[in-house]
Design a protein around this motif. Sequence first.
Motif, PDB file in Angstrom:
ATOM      1  N   LEU A 148      19.157  -9.866 -46.177  1.00 61.46           N
ATOM      2  CA  LEU A 148      19.756 -10.424 -44.976  1.00 61.46           C
ATOM      3  C   LEU A 148      18.693 -10.666 -43.917  1.00 61.46           C
ATOM      4  O   LEU A 148      17.783  -9.866 -43.729  1.00 61.46           O
ATOM      5  N   SER A 149      18.826 -11.772 -43.208  1.00 60.21           N
ATOM      6  CA  SER A 149      17.962 -12.011 -42.058  1.00 60.21           C
ATOM      7  C   SER A 149      18.484 -11.174 -40.890  1.00 60.21           C
ATOM      8  O   SER A 149      19.604 -10.652 -40.932  1.00 60.21           O
ATOM      9  N   LYS A 150      17.678 -11.040 -39.832  1.00 59.97           N
ATOM     10  CA  LYS A 150      18.113 -10.279 -38.655  1.00 59.97           C
ATOM     11  C   LYS A 150      19.361 -10.910 -38.045  1.00 59.97           C
ATOM     12  O   LYS A 150      20.285 -10.193 -37.600  1.00 59.97           O
ATOM     13  N   GLU A 151      19.428 -12.237 -38.038  1.00 61.37           N
ATOM     14  CA  GLU A 151      20.583 -12.920 -37.469  1.00 61.37           C
ATOM     15  C   GLU A 151      21.838 -12.662 -38.300  1.00 61.37           C
ATOM     16  O   GLU A 151      22.929 -12.433 -37.760  1.00 61.37           O
ATOM     17  N   GLU A 152      21.693 -12.680 -39.631  1.00 63.52           N
ATOM     18  CA  GLU A 152      22.831 -12.415 -40.506  1.00 63.52           C
ATOM     19  C   GLU A 152      23.312 -10.982 -40.364  1.00 63.52           C
ATOM     20  O   GLU A 152      24.526 -10.710 -40.363  1.00 63.52           O
ATOM     21  N   LEU A 153      22.363 -10.057 -40.239  1.00 66.22           N
ATOM     22  CA  LEU A 153      22.726  -8.652 -40.068  1.00 66.22           C
ATOM     23  C   LEU A 153      23.498  -8.452 -38.767  1.00 66.22           C
ATOM     24  O   LEU A 153      24.535  -7.775 -38.738  1.00 66.22           O
ATOM     25  N   ASP A 154      23.005  -9.048 -37.681  1.00 63.45           N
ATOM     26  CA  ASP A 154      23.674  -8.907 -36.383  1.00 63.45           C
ATOM     27  C   ASP A 154      25.086  -9.475 -36.428  1.00 63.45           C
ATOM     28  O   ASP A 154      26.025  -8.880 -35.874  1.00 63.45           O
TER      29      ASP A 154
ATOM     30  N   LEU B 271      24.008  -0.080 -41.434  1.00 60.99           N
ATOM     31  CA  LEU B 271      22.830   0.157 -40.605  1.00 60.99           C
ATOM     32  C   LEU B 271      21.914   1.215 -41.221  1.00 60.99           C
ATOM     33  O   LEU B 271      20.693   1.065 -41.229  1.00 60.99           O
TER      34      LEU B 271
ATOM     35  N   TYR C 181      20.161  -0.326 -44.137  1.00 61.32           N
ATOM     36  CA  TYR C 181      19.173  -1.311 -43.672  1.00 61.32           C
ATOM     37  C   TYR C 181      17.931  -0.615 -43.123  1.00 61.32           C
ATOM     38  O   TYR C 181      16.800  -0.990 -43.431  1.00 61.32           O
ATOM     39  N   TRP C 182      18.138   0.429 -42.322  1.00 59.05           N
ATOM     40  CA  TRP C 182      17.008   1.145 -41.728  1.00 59.05           C
ATOM     41  C   TRP C 182      16.199   1.882 -42.781  1.00 59.05           C
ATOM     42  O   TRP C 182      14.973   1.853 -42.778  1.00 59.05           O
TER      43      TRP C 182
ATOM     44  N   TYR D 268      12.839   7.416 -33.682  1.00 55.15           N
ATOM     45  CA  TYR D 268      13.641   7.440 -34.906  1.00 55.15           C
ATOM     46  C   TYR D 268      13.987   8.875 -35.279  1.00 55.15           C
ATOM     47  O   TYR D 268      13.460   9.825 -34.700  1.00 55.15           O
TER      48      TYR D 268
END
Length: 219
Positions: free
Chosen positions: A135-141, A160, A163-164, A196
């Motif tokens: 996923l791109s950052k835009e798709e994830l958001d 999340l 992803y992290w 983190y």
Amino acid sequence: MSKVIKLSEVTDQEWNEVQDFNKTITQEFLEQQHLSPQTLTQYESGIKQFFRWVKDNCGNKSIIELKPRDALRYQNFLMSRNLSSSAVKFKRSTVSSLCGYIELYYAEEHPLFRNIYNKKIPNPPKALRNEKQPLSKEELDLLIDTLKEKEEWQMVAYILFSYWSGCRRSEAVQLKREVVTYEKVKDNKTGEYKDYYMTHPIRCKGKGREGNIRKLVLG
């Protein structure tokens, strides 16, 4: 792209029809304690599928009687079903591991037996069946915002964290609720807190029953 024809799981009735030695050696092989439960589950499925094929295509012979040509025929059978190269290699490796077990522990009873997957049988050419696109950052958001609107908080947390940390599903399900009480990681030299957190120890992919125990990063 040709349709993938997956192998069905072996039923109890099909397994009961398999040659006796093949069933016995399979059970003995799967009782090895140094293998992880996940590996044993995959091995059991792969070996049973192989012996079902032997029953249907090789006169239900004992594995001791099989030859490299039978191993090649099975590999060709798998490839004809358009399985990915990694899937074919794994099913091949399960049979090869069982043969190695017989060579090591049954050498006195069957001194002439050799692994039916010898070096002369080529591995299937590497081919990705499904190309992975992260996923791109835009798709994830967009995904996270949509789930928040639906109040799917558990799914938001799962996505999340995955992803992290880059963890697998089997690793994500080990996450405990207590992580919400953890403090950020402190730098041992400066004493300052980093941006983190670290999880409790989690069993990650690795050899043996214990696997690779690691702490994962989350934001």
